[in-house]
Design an enzyme around this catalytic site. Structure first.
Site, short mmCIF file in Angstrom:
data_model
loop_
_atom_site.label_atom_id
_atom_site.label_comp_id
_atom_site.label_asym_id
_atom_site.label_seq_id
_atom_site.Cartn_x
_atom_site.Cartn_y
_atom_site.Cartn_z
CG HIS A 46 -4.17 11.52 -50.02
ND1 HIS A 46 -5.13 10.46 -49.46
CD2 HIS A 46 -3.11 11.27 -49.15
CE1 HIS A 46 -4.72 9.79 -48.64
NE2 HIS A 46 -3.76 10.13 -48.33
CG HIS A 119 0.70 8.05 -45.45
ND1 HIS A 119 -0.03 7.74 -46.49
CD2 HIS A 119 1.74 7.02 -45.46
CE1 HIS A 119 0.62 6.80 -47.10
NE2 HIS A 119 1.55 6.33 -46.63
FE FE Z 1 -1.98 8.85 -47.12
#
Ligand code: FE
Length: 131
Positions: A46, A119
């Protein structure tokens, strides 16, 4: 209006880079300390930039048969390259992997929650038995 729980996403951590990975023994002895690690992006990395990063991780424990979960730890991941010179050129980045020692007196489920600033919320769980 949507419940908060409907905004918490989950997925296979081997395919979804946001899903927290909980590493802990399958079984432990009651009252004995054991290590728990929670990380993001174990299989698929990530990003960790000023604009896109994991802001925090929380770990909970739900005793078997219990109704209420217990917060075990909360970890603020605060540094993501911020600087007076601009984004991403700062001297320090907090990586999205934390470790803690825990002991339990009953079997149950470790639950992890992570927040990506872009997110949103992601959860995962891992059952722990007593041996
Ligand atoms: Fe993300």
């Amino acid at each position: 209006m949507a419940d908060l729980s409907s905004s918490i996403q989950k997925g296979d951590w081997k395919k979804e880079k946001h899903t927290p990975v909980i590493e802990a023994p399958e079984g432990v002895k009651a009252g004995e300390l054991f290590d728990v690690t929670v990380s993001i992006g174990k299989e698929i990395a990530h990003p960790n930039t000023t604009e896109h990063h994991i802001s925090w991780l929380s770990l909970y424990f739900l005793p078997e048969g219990g109704k209420f979960t217990h917060q075990v730890g909360h970890f603020e991941l605060s540094a993501h390259g911020e600087s007076t010179k601009g984004p991403n050129v700062g001297p320090v980045h907090t990586h999205h992997r934390v470790g803690i020692q825990v002991k339990i007196s009953t079997p149950g489920t470790l639950q992890a929650l992570a927040f990506c600033n872009i997110h949103g919320l992601w959860e995962s769980k891992k059952e722990i038995g007593l041996i």
